[in-house]
Design a protein around this motif. Structure first.
Motif, short mmCIF file in Angstrom:
data_model
loop_
_atom_site.label_atom_id
_atom_site.label_comp_id
_atom_site.label_asym_id
_atom_site.label_seq_id
_atom_site.Cartn_x
_atom_site.Cartn_y
_atom_site.Cartn_z
N ILE A 315 0.87 -1.19 0.00
CA ILE A 315 0.00 0.00 0.00
C ILE A 315 0.90 1.23 0.00
CG2 ILE A 315 -1.74 1.31 1.26
CD1 ILE A 315 -2.78 -1.34 2.38
N THR A 316 0.66 2.13 -0.92
CA THR A 316 1.46 3.35 -1.06
C THR A 316 0.57 4.56 -0.77
OG1 THR A 316 2.85 2.28 -2.73
CG2 THR A 316 2.89 4.68 -2.59
N VAL A 317 1.10 5.49 0.07
CA VAL A 317 0.36 6.73 0.41
C VAL A 317 1.19 7.91 -0.04
CG1 VAL A 317 -0.91 5.70 2.34
CG2 VAL A 317 1.33 6.72 2.72
N THR A 318 0.47 8.97 -0.52
CA THR A 318 1.13 10.20 -0.97
C THR A 318 0.37 11.38 -0.38
OG1 THR A 318 1.75 9.08 -3.03
CG2 THR A 318 1.86 11.50 -2.97
N ASN A 319 1.10 12.36 0.21
CA ASN A 319 0.48 13.56 0.79
C ASN A 319 0.40 14.64 -0.25
OD1 ASN A 319 -0.47 15.65 2.32
ND2 ASN A 319 1.22 15.69 3.78
N ASN A 320 -0.76 14.83 -0.82
CA ASN A 320 -0.98 15.89 -1.81
C ASN A 320 -1.55 17.16 -1.18
OD1 ASN A 320 -0.10 14.21 -3.91
ND2 ASN A 320 -2.16 13.33 -4.17
N GLY A 321 -1.61 17.16 0.15
CA GLY A 321 -2.16 18.33 0.81
C GLY A 321 -1.10 19.36 1.12
N SER A 322 -1.52 20.40 1.90
CA SER A 322 -0.63 21.50 2.22
C SER A 322 -0.07 21.42 3.63
CB SER A 322 -1.38 22.83 2.06
OG SER A 322 -2.52 22.87 2.90
N ARG A 323 -0.41 20.40 4.34
CA ARG A 323 0.09 20.27 5.70
C ARG A 323 0.45 18.80 5.94
NH1 ARG A 323 -3.85 18.34 9.23
NH2 ARG A 323 -5.96 18.21 8.32
N ALA A 324 1.27 18.55 6.95
CA ALA A 324 1.72 17.20 7.28
C ALA A 324 0.55 16.40 7.81
CB ALA A 324 2.84 17.26 8.30
N LEU A 325 0.52 15.13 7.45
CA LEU A 325 -0.56 14.24 7.84
C LEU A 325 -0.01 13.10 8.68
CD1 LEU A 325 -2.45 14.07 4.41
CD2 LEU A 325 -2.96 15.56 6.36
N SER A 326 -0.81 12.68 9.65
CA SER A 326 -0.40 11.60 10.54
C SER A 326 -0.88 10.28 9.99
CB SER A 326 -0.96 11.83 11.95
OG SER A 326 -0.67 10.72 12.77
N LEU A 327 0.04 9.25 10.01
CA LEU A 327 -0.31 7.91 9.54
C LEU A 327 -0.42 6.93 10.71
CD1 LEU A 327 1.98 7.70 6.40
CD2 LEU A 327 -0.44 8.29 6.50
N ASP A 328 -0.49 7.46 11.91
CA ASP A 328 -0.60 6.58 13.07
C ASP A 328 -1.91 5.81 13.00
OD1 ASP A 328 1.79 7.57 13.96
OD2 ASP A 328 0.87 9.06 15.32
N GLY A 329 -1.80 4.49 13.26
CA GLY A 329 -2.96 3.60 13.19
C GLY A 329 -3.22 3.04 11.84
N SER A 330 -2.45 3.47 10.82
CA SER A 330 -2.68 2.99 9.47
C SER A 330 -1.60 2.02 9.00
CB SER A 330 -2.73 4.20 8.50
OG SER A 330 -3.73 5.14 8.88
N GLY A 331 -0.71 1.59 9.90
CA GLY A 331 0.42 0.77 9.46
C GLY A 331 0.04 -0.63 9.04
N LEU A 332 -0.89 -1.27 9.68
CA LEU A 332 -1.20 -2.67 9.40
C LEU A 332 -2.59 -2.77 8.81
CD1 LEU A 332 -0.08 -5.55 9.67
CD2 LEU A 332 -1.27 -5.68 11.87
N PRO A 333 -2.74 -3.14 7.53
CA PRO A 333 -4.06 -3.27 6.92
C PRO A 333 -4.77 -4.52 7.46
CG PRO A 333 -2.39 -3.91 5.35
CD PRO A 333 -1.65 -3.41 6.56
N THR A 334 -6.08 -4.57 7.22
CA THR A 334 -6.92 -5.69 7.64
C THR A 334 -7.31 -6.49 6.41
OG1 THR A 334 -7.83 -4.40 9.49
CG2 THR A 334 -9.02 -6.36 8.83
N VAL A 335 -7.05 -7.85 6.46
CA VAL A 335 -7.33 -8.72 5.32
C VAL A 335 -8.36 -9.76 5.75
CG1 VAL A 335 -6.35 -10.31 3.66
CG2 VAL A 335 -5.01 -8.35 4.42
N LYS A 336 -9.39 -9.95 4.91
CA LYS A 336 -10.43 -10.95 5.17
C LYS A 336 -10.65 -11.76 3.90
CE LYS A 336 -12.98 -8.19 8.58
NZ LYS A 336 -14.28 -7.57 8.92
N ASP A 337 -10.99 -13.07 4.12
CA ASP A 337 -11.26 -13.92 2.97
C ASP A 337 -12.66 -13.69 2.46
OD1 ASP A 337 -12.91 -15.08 4.83
OD2 ASP A 337 -11.76 -16.95 5.01
N ALA A 338 -13.08 -14.52 1.52
CA ALA A 338 -14.38 -14.34 0.90
C ALA A 338 -15.50 -14.55 1.89
CB ALA A 338 -14.53 -15.29 -0.27
#
Length: 404
Positions: A315-338
């Protein structure tokens, strides 16, 4: 009419015996001396008449037709001088003394100056004919009083004020006429007529006042009704305007809610993507997930399940905004089967695993790499969820697809 006559005097109106009934009467025969005439003087040698008794008999002064005697002289024997014949054997009348009573003197005293005949004592009284006294014409004054009272009473009664002027006006007219009659002397109820005039004027004043009062009341009620109607119309217009504004507000809110719902639906749809697609949050953070690739672990901390397919999630994230953004809590994605079963992340000690976190400066980019073991080498679709807390709340982006 009767008068007393002395008994020794010849009765007035009687014809002497032996006289011609057709001969004219000499003065003193058949008639009394006229009022104001002095009696004839008696001869000087005539005997004094006897005193008149106090209560002399009365005789009726009635003309008597005496029958003529057989030896009475005829009319042809009457002297030419017109004097009545005197019997030969009749004594000659003696001259009366001055002031002596005569056969023709009245036995009653002369009336007092200014007194009417028959109003002195001793005189006979002849009652006058009764003359009806004129009745006073008091009807108009009484009618004025009654009509004035009726006018005032009706004027004080609000519901009858409109008819009170008529009896009041009639009372005024009748009262004025009654005062005129009293002034002329043909009526004696001047006070009643004056009271009728006063009550008539009062009745007119009360009637006019009641009319003004009722007219003002009707005008005031009409104005109040018109003002109340205007206020009601204004209130209706204001209520209609408020209702229209409320409807507009509700329509705008509904439209906004619908737009928000559509936006949410569109955003929700936009947040559910396929592998390889990207999503940009409101604050300018763009996140994308590459297609899953097979992953071969090198230093597994724990063994992978048998018959499992190990894949790599990047997963790739890019900050296109005008201020710094926090990524805390977004480090580990959630995966579920069908089936919606949660799949545990594999821990590889080869340092190839990277978790997102910390602050991402404007224009910065970061990539997170994790590995997952799909059970039974299933090729069924699975779901990867990315949680972002930098926008004031948790926002989730999901990707779905097959492992190959």
């Amino acid at each position: 009419m009767t008068v007393p006559v002395p008994p020794d005097r010849p009765q007035s109106g009687e014809v002497p015996a032996g006289a011609d009934p057709e001969a004219p009467l000499t003065p003193g025969q058949g008639e009394a001396p006229g009022q104001g005439e002095a009696p004839a003087p008696a001869p000087a040698d005539a005997p004094a008449p006897a005193d008149v008794p106090a209560a002399a008999p009365t005789v009726a002064l009635t003309k008597v037709e005496a029958p003529a005697p057989a030896d009475a002289p005829s009319l042809t024997d009457v002297p030419a001088s017109g004097e009545a014949p005197v019997p030969a054997d009749a004594p000659a009348p003696a001259p009366a003394a001055v002031g002596a009573p005569t056969p023709f003197a009245s036995p009653y005293p002369a009336p007092a100056p200014g007194a009417g005949y028959g109003q002195q004592p001793g005189y006979p009284y002849w009652p006058q004919y009764p003359v009806a006294a004129p009745q006073p014409r008091n009807g108009l004054g009484t009618a004025a009083l009654v009509l004035g009272i009726v006018g005032v009473v009706l004027g004080l009664m609000i519901i009858f004020f409109w008819v009170s002027w008529l009896p009041a006006l009639l009372a005024l007219i009748f009262g004025i006429v009654g005062l005129g009659n009293a002034r002329k002397g043909v009526a004696n109820n001047r006070g009643v007529a004056l009271a009728g005039v006063i009550l008539g004027i009062s009745g007119l004043v009360v009637s006019v006042g009641a009319g003004v009062f009722v007219g003002y009341g009707v005008y005031h009620v009409r104005e109040e009704s018109r003002a109340a109607r205007l206020r009601a119309d204004e209130a209706d217009r204001a209520a209609a305007e408020r209702a229209a504004k409320e409807k507009e507000r509700q329509d705008a809110a509904k439209k906004m809610f619908e737009e928000e719902d559509r936006a949410r639906a569109a955003d929700n749809k936009a947040r559910h993507m396929g592998f390889g697609q990207s999503y940009t949050f409101v604050d300018g953070l763009k996140v994308s997930m590459a297609a899953p690739e097979p992953y071969v672990p090198e230093k597994m901390v724990s063994a992978a399940p048998k018959d499992s397919t190990i894949i790599q999630v990047k997963i790739t994230v890019t900050n296109n905004g005008s201020r710094a953004l926090s990524l805390d809590g977004s480090g580990l994605p959630t995966v579920k089967d069908a089936n919606g079963t949660l799949i545990t992340t594999l821990i590889d000690g080869s340092r190839r695993m990277k978790l997102l976190g910390g602050m991402l400066a404007p224009g910065g980019e970061a990539t997170g790499v994790t590995a997952y073991a799909l059970p039974n080498a299933s090729a069924a679709p699975f779901t990867v969820a990315f949680a972002y807390f930098g926008g004031g709340g948790m926002q989730i982006v999901t990707w779905s697809g097959s492992p190959s």
